[in-house]
Design an enzyme around this catalytic site. Sequence first.
Site, PDB file in Angstrom:
ATOM      1  N   CYS A 384       3.172   1.817   0.024  1.00 15.96           N
ATOM      2  CA  CYS A 384       1.925   2.045  -0.710  1.00 15.96           C
ATOM      3  C   CYS A 384       1.569   3.540  -0.723  1.00 15.96           C
ATOM      4  CB  CYS A 384       0.813   1.168  -0.137  1.00 15.96           C
ATOM      5  SG  CYS A 384      -0.435   0.785  -1.378  1.00 15.96           S
ATOM      6  N   HIS A 510       3.169  -4.207  -0.336  1.00 17.07           N
ATOM      7  CA  HIS A 510       3.185  -4.307   1.132  1.00 17.07           C
ATOM      8  C   HIS A 510       4.169  -5.385   1.590  1.00 17.07           C
ATOM      9  CE1 HIS A 510      -0.342  -1.740   2.023  1.00 17.07           C
ATOM     10  NE2 HIS A 510      -0.653  -2.056   0.779  1.00 17.07           N
ATOM     11  N   GLU A 512       5.494  -5.795   4.384  1.00 15.44           N
ATOM     12  CA  GLU A 512       5.245  -6.238   5.762  1.00 15.44           C
ATOM     13  C   GLU A 512       4.437  -7.529   5.812  1.00 15.44           C
ATOM     14  OE1 GLU A 512       3.809  -3.757   4.208  1.00 15.44           O
ATOM     15  OE2 GLU A 512       1.760  -3.352   4.875  1.00 15.44           O
TER      16      GLU A 512
HETATM   17  N1  GLN Z   1      -4.942   4.685  -1.334  1.00 18.07           N
HETATM   18  C1  GLN Z   1      -3.843   4.273  -2.158  1.00 18.07           C
HETATM   19  C2  GLN Z   1      -4.303   3.462  -3.348  1.00 18.07           C
HETATM   20  O1  GLN Z   1      -5.379   2.934  -3.351  1.00 18.07           O
HETATM   21  C3  GLN Z   1      -2.837   3.494  -1.344  1.00 18.07           C
HETATM   22  C4  GLN Z   1      -3.363   2.214  -0.817  1.00 18.07           C
HETATM   23  C5  GLN Z   1      -2.560   1.644   0.319  1.00 18.07           C
HETATM   24  O2  GLN Z   1      -1.766   2.338   0.947  1.00 18.07           O
HETATM   25  N2  GLN Z   1      -2.766   0.385   0.620  1.00 18.07           N
HETATM   26  O3  GLN Z   1      -3.579   3.339  -4.312  1.00 18.07           O
END
Ligand code: GLN
Length: 536
Positions: A384, A510, A512
Amino acid sequence: MKKAKYVFVTGGVTSSLGKGIIAASLAKLLQSRGYSTTIQKFDPYINVDPGTMNPYEHGECYVTNDGAETDLDLGHYERFLNIPTSQANNVTTGRIYQTVIDNERDGKYLGKTVQVIPHITDEIKRRMLLLGESGDYDVVITELGGTVGDIESLPYVEAVRQLRWELGTDDSCVIHLTLIPYLSAAGELKTKPTQHSVKGLQELGVQPDILVCRTEHKLTSDIRKKIALFCNVNQNAVIESIDVDSIYEVPLVMLKEKLDKVTLAKLRLSAKNEPELDKWKDFLFKLDHPKTEVNIGLVGKYVELQDAYKSINEAFNHAGAMNECKVNVRSIQSESLSKDNIKEKLAGLDGVLVAPGFGDRGIEGKIDAIRYLRENNIPFFGICLGMQCAVVEYGRNVLGLKDAHSVEMNDGTKHPVIDIMESQKKLTKMGGTMRLGAYDCEVKKSTLAHKIYGKVNIKERHRHRYEFNNSYMDQYIQGGMNMSGINPETGLVEIVELPDHPFFIGVQFHPELKSTVANPHPLFVKFVKAAMEVQV
Ligand code: GLN
């Protein structure tokens, strides 16, 4: 159509006794005896969900397939049971009140005064029964967050009291988790806090059927007898929960203590056959007997708090066992990184994961780390925000896009290579408004991602507001970065990678969150493998 029976799990004496793990372990045992089981968690705080809390407050926010932002215990439920949870599995006081207040505004209470009892407790009860009414489950385990005795837990305990009366004692049971502290000066285990905690429950009209006693030392039969006598439970219902090295051992410890059998007896269900736990045991064996080890860096800004990256750490456990390799995760505070100390801070690491996150604290440290990993052929895995940092780094240092950035960190940047998603632009509310939950992704053939997944169509879970800016797509591709996973409906870039590197991959989602004991996530499995290979 199954008729569900209900198990309620409460906690006493102190928090952090591991209620979630006990609930998940019991569920695992019941599942492996052939009972279809689910777990839900009720949290007594007023946030509608934990999505608006920072990780220092609440640890990781766990996202389900249907896009619910939930308590991290749901992660344990999924990792243990290997079945997905949903919004229905996590309810907070905020959500209960929101429903009741909306009903009141809709005039549904027909002129009545709306009160904690019966309206709040009725809404709690309705939600406690919801999953069971689907007909999919034999047993629904409900974990109550918080500790008995807290003011905010009262309506939940009252709801449990009422439900026990309504369901009857054959179709429901209460497990109370307590602590038996050891006083080293006296050389004794002490039962009084447990007695008080059970008394607290009894005063609220709830008699626990089973006590799970967390302890650092074995409970003697005298102590078990004493607890049983003073807490009004059968002696075989005093279950010892001794500290163990890994949460994954707890189901076996509970099996030995017969928590599953005692629970089934209370519910008037037969024990059926012995639980089928071969795969679980195989996993544990591999976890305990690694043939080799690797050192992985976890670069993030919440590293002081273990729970902030819970699912990532667990995914490494799963992937490690799969590779018969011990994964030593070394946390690195991204704020502590600078161009001058990168080499020294990342020394000895066989691979580095750059963590998800929000806001610009520590961001330059992440970018510097990625540059170092890219230039030195050290396996890199970005999740992310970690993926977004990889895009920024490549833009700045390879494509010559001076000051390239994500508009989350710099909304005036000349090169907004990570931009806010169109759908996010007009939002004013923060809670539950990110791009959340499972979305499709198409993996391009002949890429690292395809090699890892072994298929084209995948589905992964998300939690973000920003995305790769597709107006830079051609430039990146010509400059050597591969966009190897794309959302087929929106064209959103989900995976980036570098072909001329042993392992360099960033994902907008994600992974994970989907790694379980039974199904370790392939991205983690292959990342650990890459780290093992680089080492040789
Ligand atoms: N802050 C970034 C976004 O909103 C990444 C979010 C995250 O790592 N879950 O796109």
